[in-house]
Design an enzyme around this catalytic site. Structure first.
Site, mmCIF file in Angstrom:
data_model
loop_
_atom_site.group_PDB
_atom_site.id
_atom_site.type_symbol
_atom_site.label_atom_id
_atom_site.label_comp_id
_atom_site.label_asym_id
_atom_site.label_seq_id
_atom_site.Cartn_x
_atom_site.Cartn_y
_atom_site.Cartn_z
ATOM 1 N N HIS A 69 -12.398 -4.475 -3.710
ATOM 2 C CA HIS A 69 -11.164 -4.401 -4.341
ATOM 3 C C HIS A 69 -10.685 -3.231 -4.919
ATOM 4 O O HIS A 69 -9.259 -3.223 -5.024
ATOM 5 C CB HIS A 69 -11.291 -5.645 -5.467
ATOM 6 C CG HIS A 69 -10.041 -6.469 -5.654
ATOM 7 N ND1 HIS A 69 -9.089 -7.165 -5.067
ATOM 8 C CD2 HIS A 69 -9.202 -6.093 -6.888
ATOM 9 C CE1 HIS A 69 -7.998 -7.270 -5.809
ATOM 10 N NE2 HIS A 69 -7.992 -6.824 -6.748
ATOM 11 N N TYR A 72 -11.276 0.391 -2.403
ATOM 12 C CA TYR A 72 -10.746 0.338 -0.831
ATOM 13 C C TYR A 72 -11.852 1.198 -0.028
ATOM 14 O O TYR A 72 -11.352 1.914 0.918
ATOM 15 C CB TYR A 72 -9.637 1.209 -1.070
ATOM 16 C CG TYR A 72 -8.465 0.584 -1.927
ATOM 17 C CD1 TYR A 72 -7.677 -0.363 -1.273
ATOM 18 C CD2 TYR A 72 -8.402 0.980 -3.030
ATOM 19 C CE1 TYR A 72 -6.858 -0.984 -1.966
ATOM 20 C CE2 TYR A 72 -7.322 0.141 -3.758
ATOM 21 C CZ TYR A 72 -6.480 -0.819 -3.213
ATOM 22 O OH TYR A 72 -5.939 -1.611 -3.988
ATOM 23 N N GLU A 116 0.734 -7.012 -5.033
ATOM 24 C CA GLU A 116 -0.840 -7.175 -4.905
ATOM 25 C C GLU A 116 -1.268 -8.488 -4.917
ATOM 26 O O GLU A 116 -0.155 -9.431 -4.892
ATOM 27 C CB GLU A 116 -1.433 -6.509 -6.336
ATOM 28 C CG GLU A 116 -1.452 -5.119 -6.408
ATOM 29 C CD GLU A 116 -2.496 -4.707 -7.688
ATOM 30 O OE1 GLU A 116 -2.849 -5.628 -8.412
ATOM 31 O OE2 GLU A 116 -2.817 -3.441 -7.613
ATOM 32 N N HIS A 118 -3.958 -11.934 -5.433
ATOM 33 C CA HIS A 118 -4.793 -12.815 -6.342
ATOM 34 C C HIS A 118 -5.166 -13.739 -5.685
ATOM 35 O O HIS A 118 -5.110 -15.015 -6.009
ATOM 36 C CB HIS A 118 -4.185 -12.901 -7.665
ATOM 37 C CG HIS A 118 -5.083 -12.561 -8.938
ATOM 38 N ND1 HIS A 118 -4.896 -13.596 -9.975
ATOM 39 C CD2 HIS A 118 -5.778 -11.510 -9.035
ATOM 40 C CE1 HIS A 118 -5.996 -13.128 -10.857
ATOM 41 N NE2 HIS A 118 -6.027 -11.840 -10.396
ATOM 42 N N ASN A 119 -5.778 -13.897 -4.518
ATOM 43 C CA ASN A 119 -6.030 -14.709 -3.525
ATOM 44 C C ASN A 119 -7.250 -15.675 -4.035
ATOM 45 O O ASN A 119 -7.086 -16.940 -4.075
ATOM 46 C CB ASN A 119 -6.137 -14.277 -2.030
ATOM 47 C CG ASN A 119 -5.112 -13.437 -1.610
ATOM 48 O OD1 ASN A 119 -4.058 -13.663 -2.065
ATOM 49 N ND2 ASN A 119 -5.270 -12.463 -0.625
ATOM 50 N N GLN A 264 -9.707 -15.039 -14.464
ATOM 51 C CA GLN A 264 -9.228 -14.769 -15.991
ATOM 52 C C GLN A 264 -8.218 -15.740 -16.466
ATOM 53 O O GLN A 264 -7.852 -16.747 -15.820
ATOM 54 C CB GLN A 264 -8.080 -13.537 -15.844
ATOM 55 C CG GLN A 264 -8.849 -12.244 -15.209
ATOM 56 C CD GLN A 264 -8.765 -12.065 -13.561
ATOM 57 O OE1 GLN A 264 -8.473 -13.094 -12.805
ATOM 58 N NE2 GLN A 264 -9.047 -10.806 -12.902
ATOM 59 N N ASP A 292 -2.999 0.019 -17.617
ATOM 60 C CA ASP A 292 -3.265 -1.440 -18.073
ATOM 61 C C ASP A 292 -4.868 -1.952 -17.780
ATOM 62 O O ASP A 292 -5.457 -1.092 -16.785
ATOM 63 C CB ASP A 292 -2.247 -2.308 -17.391
ATOM 64 C CG ASP A 292 -2.838 -2.579 -15.700
ATOM 65 O OD1 ASP A 292 -2.898 -1.605 -15.234
ATOM 66 O OD2 ASP A 292 -2.990 -3.459 -15.613
ATOM 67 N N ASP A 524 3.120 -2.739 0.205
ATOM 68 C CA ASP A 524 2.414 -3.638 0.942
ATOM 69 C C ASP A 524 1.214 -4.448 0.358
ATOM 70 O O ASP A 524 0.485 -3.420 -0.361
ATOM 71 C CB ASP A 524 2.248 -3.013 2.396
ATOM 72 C CG ASP A 524 1.334 -1.884 2.475
ATOM 73 O OD1 ASP A 524 0.153 -1.968 1.601
ATOM 74 O OD2 ASP A 524 1.624 -0.584 2.802
ATOM 75 N N GLY A 561 0.350 -0.229 -2.919
ATOM 76 C CA GLY A 561 0.239 -1.607 -2.593
ATOM 77 C C GLY A 561 -1.383 -1.916 -3.038
ATOM 78 O O GLY A 561 -1.935 -1.667 -3.703
#
Length: 763
Positions: A69, A72, A116, A118-119, A264, A292, A524, A561
């Site tokens: 994650h 990459y 982005e 958050h699946n 989270q 962040d 993307d 992306g």
């Protein structure tokens, strides 16, 4: 834990299970590095980098930062195309590599945007997973120096009537609405797609748009020896530990996940305070770098800031404000608690920085400083627990050239086209088919979902769902604005990932152009199954290549992306689903073009070529449960011409309504334009086309427009000069949709069919 007491600490910490127990290369069963998501060769590489075994805290940092994650590692070799093939763009201000891309939209304004995923968290804990997905992408935009102004949410779920979809979807929608509404950000667009392939692995992608002046751009780097590192925002808790390394970088078991602690927990009111505090800090020029805290938490923020800066960094980890005093240092480094930021501040500006944080009731703590060395050093109650080269953590992780191969089943899938499927014959069957399709979950009205979002807060929303693209006014005096659309068709990508990715870009590009905005740039979110499957990697390689080639032709660079792998349950992967977001600029939002037919008597024109292209279509899916054949052809040069015509027509006042043709073809575009505008239409289908093909083909590069009679000649002449096919197919009129010679349907009946499904399933 000091570096010279690792062996003793290993014995002391076996119960926590952080350190590797046994020789390098030992069997991975029960090994802490394996439990943290690291492979044996990756662990061995860490040992080589450090020339010793890592401490437990170092192991924690590498595990999250080298996760799929964050690093990459399986996609880098393919993502390079976005840079290598990037078209020249005067608009690009900040590209790939930062928290988000930034483009110039004129008048001194810059816009940043990013999408982005958050699946997996959203499947485990739908409300919090989706809510913190919004929170994370908002902070990415904020970290660039921009005020967030809008969000969007491309969503994909399993079959609409499946019990687990009824569990997941309401929670996801509530999380998106609950967090975004509390932040006071309008949700201006997105998608909701249902398909059995997403059963057990929904896709929850989130996009945010932010606005700033050129001079306000901020980057994530720690420069200036002696500058201080300030952690501010919420306290650090135990939520989200392992979120990126375990939850987001693993395939779900067939029985589903049991990883709730890795999700989270968000607090939108704290985030709102953080936004306003940060913007005031920016306004007073108090920071030299900012990051962040999202995936990988402090591990990411400290290593990336140090890696991108000019020196090293020293951090006192025991100074981090905690919600849970029992947290071990490894857990503090891995925690993904939300609503946190890390800033680099000159010593002379620290007092003012802390004053502003106190004003906004935001906790702020100096936890370290920038050093003149080249190491990231982290201390715990005076003992050094981390001593690493920061680039090896943040930017020099593993790079895999995973094997990929065209799946053996691909030829058979493409050979099984929709041409052989039984088709409706005659007006009555065509009428029934239209009602069935417009009442199917993927084409149905999504207002049950979108009504839960505040689409108009802040007062600058110009267009929102169900328009082709969301549009936001950037400047209230000049009416400068931007439009954004997201699209992605997993069914087309399953049939041909190269063409499917290009079709996703083409549709988003076309959606932006129909509003009158000029497409500028792309973000993307590439959602795929396991990269360890050569067939999935082939899909990813082809989709990436297709998208990079298409961006080059359309002149829309990718600004950034996200890649989301391991979207599968057991051995079953989702359809390859590259979600493409396109941002465009419009000089005057008062000239925007909506989709609805608003004025009776206007002429309806069909732009583009219609071919017999039904494979992968909504009709094939809904009427026959069929997926096979090849997706529609994509002609990117034609898309450019179509966009030019739509933009010029909007700018010059020739077009009153415009709607692209995509899912459901001409039939669905007419239904949506009629229902949105509250007016019917009388349509004469082109004589050279079979009525069924004319209504339900999903050929790309097409749109319908409604033009005043006084503008018809000028508009059609413009099309002919550009060699864009144009046909007069009808007129806006009455309270019915009439396909002359075939059937008539009242708008009330259309609305009833179109609006029922989602309310029936989820209300």
């Amino acid at each position: 834990m000091t570096l010279d007491t690792v062996d003793k600490a290993k014995d002391d910490s076996k119960d926590r299970g952080w350190l590797q127990d046994g020789p390098v290369g030992a069997h991975t069963f029960g090994q802490p590095y394996a439990e943290l998501g690291l492979k044996t060769d990756e662990y061995e590489r860490i040992v080589t980098i450090l020339d010793r075994r890592p401490t437990s805290s170092e192991l924690a940092m590498y595990s999250v930062m080298w996760s799929e994650h964050c690093s990459y590692k399986s996609s880098k070799v393919h993502l390079r195309q976005f840079g290598e093939k990037a078209p020249a763009s005067d608009a690009m201000l900040v590209g790939i590599g930062e928290n988000a891309g930034v483009v110039d939209v004129g008048q001194g304004y810059a816009v940043t945007f990013k999408v982005e995923s958050h699946n997996h968290p959203s499947y485990v804990e739908p409300y919090q997973g989706a809510a913190t997905g919004i929170g994370g992408i908002v902070r990415d935009i904020l970290a660039m120096g921009a005020r967030p102004v809008a969000v969007m949410d491309p969503l994909r779920f399993g079959a609409a009537d499946h019990p687990d979809t009824r569990r997941v979807l309401p929670g996801v929608v509530s999380g998106i609405g609950g967090y975004g509404n509390c932040l006071g950000l309008p949700n201006i667009g997105g998608e909701v797609v249902f398909d059995p392939c997403y059963q057990g692995n929904p896709l929850v992608n989130a996009l945010c748009v932010g606005v700033m002046k050129h001079e306000d751009i901020h980057l994530a780097k720690a420069s200036g020896t002696g500058n201080l590192v300030i952690l501010y925002g919420a306290r650090t808790g135990g939520d989200g530990i392992g979120g990126v390394s375990v939850l987001a970088s693993e395939t779900f078991d067939a029985d589903g996940p049991a990883k709730r602690p890795a999700v989270q927990v968000g607090d939108p009111f704290q985030e709102k305070l953080l936004i306003e505090c940060t913007l005031e800090v920016f306004a007073e020029d108090l920071v030299t770098g900012i990051q962040d805290l999202g995936g990988a938490g402090l591990s990411c923020a400290t290593s990336e800031l140090a890696s991108a800066g000019s020196g090293g960094m020293r951090v006192e980890l025991d100074k981090v404000p905690l919600r849970d005093a029992t947290l071990a240092p490894e857990e503090i480094l891995m925690s993904e608690s939300q609503e946190r930021m890390c800033a680099i501040v000159e010593p002379g500006k620290v007092d003012r920085f802390l004053e502003i944080c106190a004003k906004w009731d935001v906790i702020a703590t100096v936890i370290g400083e920038v050093t003149d060395g080249d190491r990231l050093e982290i201390f715990w109650h005076g003992e050094k627990i981390v001593d690493v080269p920061p680039r090896t953590v943040a930017h020099e992780g593993p790079v895999y050239e995973r094997p990929f191969a065209r799946p053996e089943w691909q030829d058979a899938l493409q050979a099984d086209g929709a041409e052989h499927l039984p088709r409706p014959q005659g007006g009555d069957e065509l009428r029934a088919t239209l009602l069935k399709l417009t009442g199917s979950p993927n084409l149905a009205d999504k207002s049950w979902i979108t009504d839960q979002y505040d689409r108009y807060v802040l007062g600058n929303t110009v267009l929102a769902q169900p328009e082709d693209a969301g549009m936001i006014r950037v400047d209230e005096e000049t009416n400068l604005g931007v439009a954004v659309s997201t699209d992605g068709n997993g069914r087309f990508c399953k049939l041909d990932p190269y063409t499917g990715a290009q079709l996703a870009l083409a549709e988003a590009y076309r959606n932006v152009a129909t509003t009158g905005a000029r497409p500028l740039a792309v973000t993307d979110c590439l959602n795929f199954g396991s990269p360890e499957d050569p067939g999935v990697m082939w899909q990813f390689a082809e989709a990436t290549r297709g998208l990079a080639d298409a961006c080059q032709i359309l002149g829309t660079p990718v600004t950034g992306g996200n890649v989301s792998f391991y979207n599968q349950t057991g051995e079953t992967a989702i359809h390859p689903t590259p979600v493409v977001g396109v941002l465009g600029v419009i000089d005057d939002v008062t000239r925007r073009t909506p989709i609805g037919f608003r004025e009776e008597g206007q002429i309806i024109l069909l732009l583009g070529d219609t071919r017999e292209e039904l494979s992968g279509s909504v009709w094939a899916d809904v009427a026959h449960g069929h997926l096979g054949g090849r997706p529609p052809q994509v002609d990117l040069e034609r898309e450019r011409v179509l966009a030019e015509v739509l933009i010029a027509g909007s700018r010059d006042g020739m077009v009153d309504a415009a709607h692209d043709l995509a899912d459901g073809g001409l039939a669905q575009a007419l239904v949506e334009a009629c229902l949105r505008g509250g007016n019917g239409a009388r349509i004469v289908l082109p004589e050279e086309l079979d009525p069924f093909v004319a209504l339900f083909s999903e050929s790309a590069g097409r749109a319908i427009v409604a033009v005043p009679r006084s503008e018809e000649l000028r508009f059609t002449d413009m099309c002919k000069v550009r060699h864009l096919p144009v046909a007069r197919i009808g007129v806006v009129d009455g309270e019915t949709l009439e396909i002359q010679g075939q059937f008539t349907i009242g708008l009330d009946e259309l609305k009833a069919a179109n609006s029922a499904p989602l309310r029936d399933f989820f209300a």
